[in-house]
Design an enzyme around this catalytic site. Structure first.
Site, mmCIF file in Angstrom:
data_model
loop_
_atom_site.group_PDB
_atom_site.id
_atom_site.type_symbol
_atom_site.label_atom_id
_atom_site.label_comp_id
_atom_site.label_asym_id
_atom_site.label_seq_id
_atom_site.Cartn_x
_atom_site.Cartn_y
_atom_site.Cartn_z
ATOM 1 C CG ASN A 6 -1.782 1.206 1.322
ATOM 2 O OD1 ASN A 6 -1.855 1.997 0.377
ATOM 3 N ND2 ASN A 6 -2.457 1.384 2.453
ATOM 4 C CE LYS A 8 -0.201 3.355 4.690
ATOM 5 N NZ LYS A 8 -0.151 3.480 6.113
ATOM 6 C CG HIS A 91 -5.870 2.152 5.279
ATOM 7 N ND1 HIS A 91 -5.368 3.109 6.123
ATOM 8 C CD2 HIS A 91 -4.882 1.229 5.113
ATOM 9 C CE1 HIS A 91 -4.129 2.787 6.458
ATOM 10 N NE2 HIS A 91 -3.803 1.647 5.856
ATOM 11 C CD GLU A 93 -2.862 5.726 6.658
ATOM 12 O OE1 GLU A 93 -2.868 5.657 5.423
ATOM 13 O OE2 GLU A 93 -1.953 5.224 7.358
ATOM 14 C CD GLU A 159 -3.419 -2.190 7.408
ATOM 15 O OE1 GLU A 159 -2.345 -2.447 6.878
ATOM 16 O OE2 GLU A 159 -4.059 -1.156 7.175
ATOM 17 N N GLY A 165 2.711 2.680 10.976
ATOM 18 C CA GLY A 165 3.722 3.731 10.886
ATOM 19 C C GLY A 165 4.469 4.026 12.171
ATOM 20 C CB SER A 201 5.209 -1.352 12.125
ATOM 21 O OG SER A 201 4.862 -0.019 12.390
ATOM 22 N N GLY A 222 2.997 -0.930 4.326
ATOM 23 C CA GLY A 222 2.982 0.487 3.960
ATOM 24 C C GLY A 222 4.395 0.982 3.696
HETATM 25 P P1 13P Z 1 3.019 0.836 7.698
HETATM 26 O O1 13P Z 1 3.575 -0.479 7.136
HETATM 27 O O2 13P Z 1 3.741 2.029 7.179
HETATM 28 O O3 13P Z 1 2.910 0.770 9.179
HETATM 29 O O4 13P Z 1 1.529 0.961 7.109
HETATM 30 C C1 13P Z 1 0.682 -0.115 7.226
HETATM 31 C C2 13P Z 1 -0.553 0.169 6.452
HETATM 32 O O5 13P Z 1 -1.306 1.063 6.790
HETATM 33 C C3 13P Z 1 -0.804 -0.639 5.257
HETATM 34 O O6 13P Z 1 -2.080 -0.445 4.774
#
Ligand code: 13P
Length: 246
Positions: A6, A8, A91, A93, A159, A165, A201, A222
């Protein structure tokens, strides 16, 4: 086994082109599926660059209507037309920054399914809910409220919001417990088995530990998917894991 990247709102045209150069020097395995979720405007561009590679493409979200006056939104039909096979729905976010509710996520997931996209439905608890011991209960409620009625071609991505993150991941017994729970809840409700990915992460150092959890069917990555070297190292770890477990 599914390795999803992903991206983003990251990587521009130049960096996507560089990323893809390195993919052509890599030997992909038929046992591990890879999928990239690029920023929407680059779906077509990426699709052309990797058309000879065994990598699927997905959208990071889609609307619950096929057409209409929804400025800034994207129809599941458009994703399909530009070569997407998958779409991420719900997601954290999107839930946080775009106020997407469980009900709206359910509608978006259903609309994607109806348009013949494969859905990655994201769920995750806050640190508060994890620390108070409410994580299983919270995820069960979120799952039941987001689960589309016509349940086809759906994978769940667990997640934890506090893990995205931050460099922090749940311990392996917590991941196992949550994935078991999600699979049981889905089976009870739909009589269907569901694959559950872990996201939050994931990196080159912890991928072995995460994949060692028996009911982890893949990962949604991510930050570590933005560098082709890390993405391929994570992919290679999944291939190695499968080869060792045969
Ligand atoms: P990170 O791997 O940066 O923590 O993000 C995970 C994520 O939100 C994947 O959709």
């Amino acid at each position: 086994m599914f390795i999803a990247a992903n991206w983003k709102m990251n990587l521009d045209k130049v960096s996507i082109s560089k990323f893809c150069d390195d993919l052509y020097n890599y030997k992909f395995s038929s046992k591990v599926e890879a999928c990239i979720f690029p920023p929407m405007p680059y779906i077509d561009y990426l699709n052309n660059l990797i058309k000879d590679l065994p990598i699927s493409i997905g959208g990071q979200n889609c609307h619950y209507k096929l057409f209409g006056a929804f400025t800034g939104e994207v129809s599941p039909k458009f994703l399909l037309d530009t070569g997407c096979e998958y779409v991420i729905i719900g997601h954290s976010e999107r839930r946080t920054f775009n106020n997407e509710s469980d009900n709206e996520i359910k509608l978006r997931a259903q609309s994607a399914i109806n348009a013949n996209l494969k859905v990655i439905l994201c769920l995750g608890e806050s640190l508060f809910n994890r620390e108070k011991g409410y994580a299983l209960e919270f995820i069960e409620k979120q799952l039941l409220e987001c689960l589309p009625d016509d349940f086809r071609n759906v994978q769940v991505a667990y997640e934890p919001v506090w893990s995205i993150g931050t460099g922090k991941i749940p311990n392996v017994s917590d991941i196992k417990e949550m994935h078991d729970h999600i699979k049981k809840v889905v089976f009870k409700k739909t009589k269907k088995k569901v694959k559950v990915l872990y996201g939050g992460s994931v990196n080159v150092d912890n991928i072995g530990q995460i994949l060692s959890v028996i009911n982890v069917d893949g990962v949604l990555v991510g930050g570590s998917s933005l560098k082709v070297k890390d993405f391929l190292a994570i992919y290679s770890a999944a291939v190695k894991h499968l080869n060792n477990s045969i």
